[in-house]
Scaffold this motif. Structure first.
Motif: not given
Length: 449
Positions: A143-145, A161, A164-165, A167, A169-170, A173, A181
């Motif tokens: 995952r990006r996170t 997922c 979350n790429e 910002r 949302y990421r 998270h 999330t």
């Protein structure tokens, strides 16, 4: 046989694992008397959407057609897995030639459309899996996170997922340790009422992707998995046992190059070989090394990577984290033919990847040179390295665990001698390709029958 190979790149323009696998497969088949044509995606950021560029060349006796197009990777774009440009390009090639077999290596940028085009013209297809692209739009199941994905059953998790790429949302998270999330997942059925209309198409895209690629996987006559980990994962997600063949890749280290050492160097020489990329865990390795209390008389770390192919901000991060530590040496990139010199100069190869990997070439190359390996206890890496037998396993993505593992080796370097003696034999490329050719013959004869 007349064989078409498909890949997301080809040397020298692209020089990753899948690209070199395509190269050596094409060369070996040509030397065996087969007729070989390679189709490779040269550039997926070229031109306007809907345009394509084709160039033909011959490299080391291999006929190559390079395809360039523009892949719109924004959320909601299906071209990442179902691409009409790739479909038409494969269809054109199959119309120009009477190919007996289409062999796809990976799937990234070639998309499932390549297989659909072969099937439409009744050309049997096989695939060599080098990653998780058929199951994961991010390719790595990472995952990006930063978390490793455990293969979610619901497309909504893939959609979250991908969100979350971004910002917006990421960052929440990360700040809530996944809380935002989880909340989005719970309220997903209410997104229309909540006014989150932009995120619904992402779920629809993931449903379409899964359905399309599940049908595509069913079209393959054979699915080649280089590791049991990968074979089991794909079998658990739709591939049949009859489709899958386990063929571990061979390496080009020649027998005369194998000069295993039987005494550790002083200082101990640890080394990293591979991409300078975040998913490879190079930053974790540097942090762990810098926390060791030993000086240059006890330990050195040589990092072999190509800075020209690294993402500049991450490369700058690595340089800053190394902090001018004299124990960290930035080695010069080396040619494939010189790889044995790098491995033979090390007491221990370090592979701290934070994603599953598959069947890493660098581990096999190190083993072929008599060099034990310390690696993350994850996926295909843990399948090759046996803990305290021919190497050492540590907790993935953990600076503390890696530091303790390195410390254990520095305090007892004599164990490296035992590990070297326990390294298993590594197959050659000839051995690998002989197994692959047998698969070709099996599929070819079935087609003729």
């Amino acid at each position: 046989m007349n064989i078409l190979l498909g890949s997301h790149g080809f040397p020298p323009n692209q020089a990753g694992g899948a690209e070199w696998r395509t190269y050596r497969t094409a060369r070996w088949l040509a030397e065996r008397g087969h007729s070989v044509q390679v189709l490779a995606v040269d550039d997926s950021n070229w031109g306007n959407v809907g345009e394509r560029r084709l160039t033909d060349e011959t490299i080391d006796g291999v006929r190559l057609r390079r395809l360039s197009y523009r892949l719109n990777q924004s959320l909601g774009e299906a071209g990442e897995f179902n691409n009409p440009i790739v479909y038409q390009t494969i269809a054109d090639l199959l119309s120009e030639n009477r190919f007996d077999l289409f062999h796809l290596i990976s799937g990234v940028r070639m998309t499932g459309s390549a297989v659909q085009a072969a099937h439409a013209q009744q050309v049997p297809a096989i695939v060599t899996l080098t990653d998780f692209w058929f199951l994961c739009p991010r390719v790595t199941l990472l995952r990006r996170t930063g978390e490793v994905c455990r293969m979610p059953e619901e497309p909504v998790e893939c959609a979250l997922c991908l969100l979350n790429e971004q910002r917006r949302y990421r960052l929440p998270h990360l700040a809530t340790k996944g809380g935002t999330t989880a909340m989005l997942k719970q309220t997903w059925p209410l997104i229309d009422r909540l006014g989150l209309t932009r995120v619904k198409p992402v779920q629809e895209l993931m449903v379409a992707r899964r359905n399309f690629l599940a049908k595509t996987l069913a079209l393959f006559h054979k699915i080649i998995a280089p590791s049991a980990f990968l074979a089991n994962l794909f079998q658990a997600h739709g591939a049949s046992r009859e489709q899958i063949a386990l063929i571990r890749q061979g390496v080009n280290i020649r027998p005369e190059m194998q000069r295993p050492r039987y005494q550790p160097h002083c200082p101990l020489r640890f080394g990293y070989v591979g991409q300078l990329a975040a998913h490879k865990g190079v930053d974790i390795l540097i942090r762990a090394l810098r926390q060791l209390p030993y000086g240059t008389d006890r330990v050195q770390l040589v990092i072999y990577g190509n800075p020209a192919q690294a993402w500049p901000p991450f490369l700058q991060q690595l340089k800053e984290e190394s902090g001018g530590d004299p124990r960290i040496i930035w080695g010069e990139p080396f040619a494939n033919t010189e790889a044995h010199k790098a491995y033979e100069g090390l007491d221990l190869l370090l592979m701290p990847s934070i994603w599953y990997e598959n069947s890493p070439n660098v581990i096999l190359e190190a083993f072929a040179c008599g060099t034990p390996v310390m690696t993350s206890d994850l996926g295909g890496m843990a399948e090759l390295v046996k803990h305290e037998v021919n190497g050492y396993l540590f907790e993935p993505n953990s600076v503390h665990s890696l530091k303790k593992a390195l410390q254990a080796v520095i305090e007892r370097p004599e164990q490296l001698i035992n590990w070297r003696h326990q390294i298993p034999p590594v197959k050659s490329v000839n051995d690998e390709m002989a197994e692959m050719e047998a698969i070709y013959q099996q599929v070819y004869q079935r087609r003729r029958g």
